[in-house]
Design an enzyme around this catalytic site. Structure first.
Site: not given
Ligand code: RB5
Length: 146
Positions: A8, A67, A133
């Site tokens: 993203d 994240t 595993h």
């Molecule tokens: C975007 O602001 C953020 O929410 C996205 O990149 C991500 O961390 C979502 O899990």
């Protein structure tokens, strides 16, 4: 090896770095976007890579958001996906050796270029260990009602 990759907006810069790192290692990437830091919704991009791996078109994929969490949650909706959220070399190694992770999810906002390089290199070089595993992976499923 050809690896599908997507991010993203929050993972866009890291995606461009990862593509350069892989290119230098002779690994081809297919970039499913996004193509700028303009705000987008991570599930729209996670889906491209998750589908390509889930349907067997590619063995491994990479997803990056701020994240790594949103990408990981979305990718793991697909039945054949084992997406792992990884933020250091050891987690990269174990996600392959123990979990046979087929999608690497990275927290783009929290990793610098050196960290991205060491994680990528380790993840791609680590091999699934099988044995106990594999037995555990065989048990990953939606629990059936009695
Ligand atoms: C975007 O602001 C953020 O929410 C996205 O990149 C991500 O961390 C979502 O899990």
């Amino acid at each position: 090896m050809i690896i599908p990759i997507a991010s993203d907006h929050a993972g866009f810069e890291a995606k461009e770095i990862v593509k350069r790192i892989l290119d230098k290692q002779g690994i081809t990437t297919i970039d499913y976007g996004t193509s700028s830091s303009e705000s987008v919704d991570y599930p729209d991009f996670a889906t491209y890579v998750a589908q390509a791996v889930n349907n067997g078109e590619h063995d491994m994929g990479i997803l990056i958001c701020g994240t790594g969490q949103g990408m990981c949650i979305t990718a793991n909706k697909y039945p054949k996906i084992r997406a792992a959220l990884v933020w250091n070399e050891e987690m990269a190694r174990i996600s392959r050796e123990h979990n046979k992770a087929n999608i690497l999810c990275l927290p783009g906002r929290y990793l610098n270029e050196d960290e991205l390089r060491s994680i990528m290199t380790t993840w791609l070089q680590s091999e699934f260990e099988g044995g106990r595993h594999q037995r555990r992976i065989n048990k990953i499923d939606i629990p059936k009602k009695d």
